[in-house]
Design an enzyme around this catalytic site. Structure first.
Site, PDB file in Angstrom:
ATOM      1  N   THR A  44      62.693  32.845  59.325  1.00 58.99           N
ATOM      2  CA  THR A  44      62.075  33.380  60.542  1.00 58.99           C
ATOM      3  C   THR A  44      63.077  33.631  61.661  1.00 58.99           C
ATOM      4  O   THR A  44      62.945  34.601  62.415  1.00 58.99           O
ATOM      5  CB  THR A  44      61.020  32.369  61.049  1.00 58.99           C
ATOM      6  N   SER A 104      61.526  29.936  50.761  1.00 61.22           N
ATOM      7  CA  SER A 104      60.732  29.570  49.579  1.00 61.22           C
ATOM      8  C   SER A 104      61.426  30.061  48.309  1.00 61.22           C
ATOM      9  O   SER A 104      61.158  29.564  47.217  1.00 61.22           O
ATOM     10  CB  SER A 104      59.345  30.207  49.634  1.00 61.22           C
ATOM     11  N   THR A 153      59.599   6.366  47.399  1.00 59.91           N
ATOM     12  CA  THR A 153      58.265   6.101  47.962  1.00 59.91           C
ATOM     13  C   THR A 153      57.605   7.371  48.508  1.00 59.91           C
ATOM     14  O   THR A 153      58.277   8.255  49.034  1.00 59.91           O
ATOM     15  CB  THR A 153      58.304   5.026  49.072  1.00 59.91           C
TER      16      THR A 153
HETATM   17  N1  ASP Z   1      58.814  30.892  55.597  1.00 54.95           N
HETATM   18  C1  ASP Z   1      59.967  30.728  56.452  1.00 54.95           C
HETATM   19  C2  ASP Z   1      61.099  30.204  55.590  1.00 54.95           C
HETATM   20  O1  ASP Z   1      61.191  29.031  55.338  1.00 54.95           O
HETATM   21  C3  ASP Z   1      59.671  29.829  57.575  1.00 54.95           C
HETATM   22  C4  ASP Z   1      60.838  29.603  58.488  1.00 54.95           C
HETATM   23  O2  ASP Z   1      61.765  30.377  58.533  1.00 54.95           O
HETATM   24  O3  ASP Z   1      60.823  28.619  59.210  1.00 54.95           O
HETATM   25  O4  ASP Z   1      61.906  30.961  55.185  1.00 54.95           O
END
Ligand code: ASP
Length: 344
Positions: free
Chosen positions: A15, A61, A279
């Protein structure tokens, strides 16, 4: 005037590097080399900034071990030229990525600060500016011509944490990360307050940076829940090439004492699959053998994850699997703090 530190910003995606197209409302990646147009304040910082960007920025992701190698390689290749590094990734998997980089860079004696943001840099209410500017300031803080931070950190919302102690805790709040088992390394208020006694220092100052790039991701996470069936645990036997399991247990490392469960775990261990006990609690530590419900795990040969996070257990397992260790060495190294990731 002291030496002007050189900082390399490595932009991988997420982002933070997005701008909002106000006509369509959609977010799109912008050309990161133009960062100083977006944040003119960067020119006021007492450092020289260069940027390097992934050819195709990714949402975090889609992060994987090949990208880890690319990030660590950029740092290793530029290590002697720059005084500090700021790595921008999406926040979703930032704790995994930054933990992995902490293991991949051995004898690190310069700052590698991961940061990102919840809102894009082009958004009016963005948290990107503060996160980026302060990360650069921390990365360029020298004392006696030496960087104050000499480890992999994660900066978000006024706090720098040891990266391999962090967990993403919120998809909403600007305070998106927590480090439950280790205090912040730096807190940003009117001043930058460095917590000197807890900063990591390389044991051997003369040693050069070693770039460990052979990660092995033949691992799995098994999260326990009351009512977990034999079929679920058994299904891990069919994972071809599996070498390690991060077992997420309850409380201080407790697990069911049913015969079928313990027999299956024993079978994994006898087949050379490492099992690390971590944990499910956000804070606190596994204490193997503290309750009867973990004594059997100890007897079977399950590795004590102590107060490690799941994210870091995953990274450490990939790293140690790549190092061709004996069974005993693997257990010994896993239970030792290698980059400040667990308490002794
Ligand atoms: N979906 C984004 C990512 O992890 C969220 C972010 O940039 O914070 O790439």
């Amino acid at each position: 005037m002291t030496k002007k530190p050189k900082i390399l910003i490595v932009y991988t995606g997420g982002t933070i590097g997005m701008v909002k197209d106000y006509k369509t409302g959609a977010l799109r990646a912008f050309d990161f080399s133009q960062i100083s147009n977006k944040i003119p304040e960067l020119q006021q910082l007492h450092c020289d900034i260069k940027t390097i960007s992934f050819d195709e920025p990714i949402d975090s992701s889609n992060m994987n071990v090949n990208y880890y190698v690319s990030i660590a390689e950029i740092i290793a290749d530029n290590y002697s030229i720059f005084d500090g590094f700021v790595v921008l990734t999406g926040s979703d998997t930032m704790s995994y990525t930054s933990s992995a980089i902490s293991f991949m860079l051995e004898n690190l004696q310069k700052p590698v600060i991961f940061t990102g943001s919840q809102l894009p840099i082009g958004d009016l209410r963005t948290d990107a500016k503060e996160n980026l500017i302060t990360s650069i300031q921390i990365a360029s803080t020298l004392e006696n011509n030496e960087p104050v931070i000499q480890e992999v950190g994660l900066y978000f919302e006024y706090k720098l944490y040891r990266a391999n102690r962090t967990t993403k805790i919120s998809a909403e709040q600007f305070e998106a990360f927590a480090s439950m088992n280790y205090p912040p390394l730096v807190e940003s208020g009117v001043h930058l307050n460095f917590n000197y006694p807890i900063l990591l220092r390389s044991k051997n100052k003369e040693e050069k940076l070693i770039f460990r790039k052979k990660l092995d991701n033949n691992i799995a996470i098994l999260k326990l829940f009351p009512g977990i069936t034999k079929k679920v645990v058994e299904s891990y036997k069919h994972i071809d090439g599996l070498k390690g399991i991060v077992l997420e247990t309850y409380g201080s490392g407790n697990a069911p004492t049913q015969k079928w469960f313990l027999n299956l775990l024993e079978e994994f261990v006898n087949n050379g699959i490492y099992i690390v006990n971590v944990t499910q609690c956000e804070g606190g530590s596994v204490i193997l053998g503290h309750y009867e419900t973990s004594s059997d795990l100890k007897r079977i040969g399950v590795i004590d994850g102590k107060d490690i996070t799941t994210e870091t257990a995953v990274a450490k397992m990939m790293y140690l699997l790549g190092e061709n260790l004996t069974k005993d060495q693997f257990k010994e190294y896993f239970e030792l703090p290698l980059r400040g990731e667990i308490n002794k």
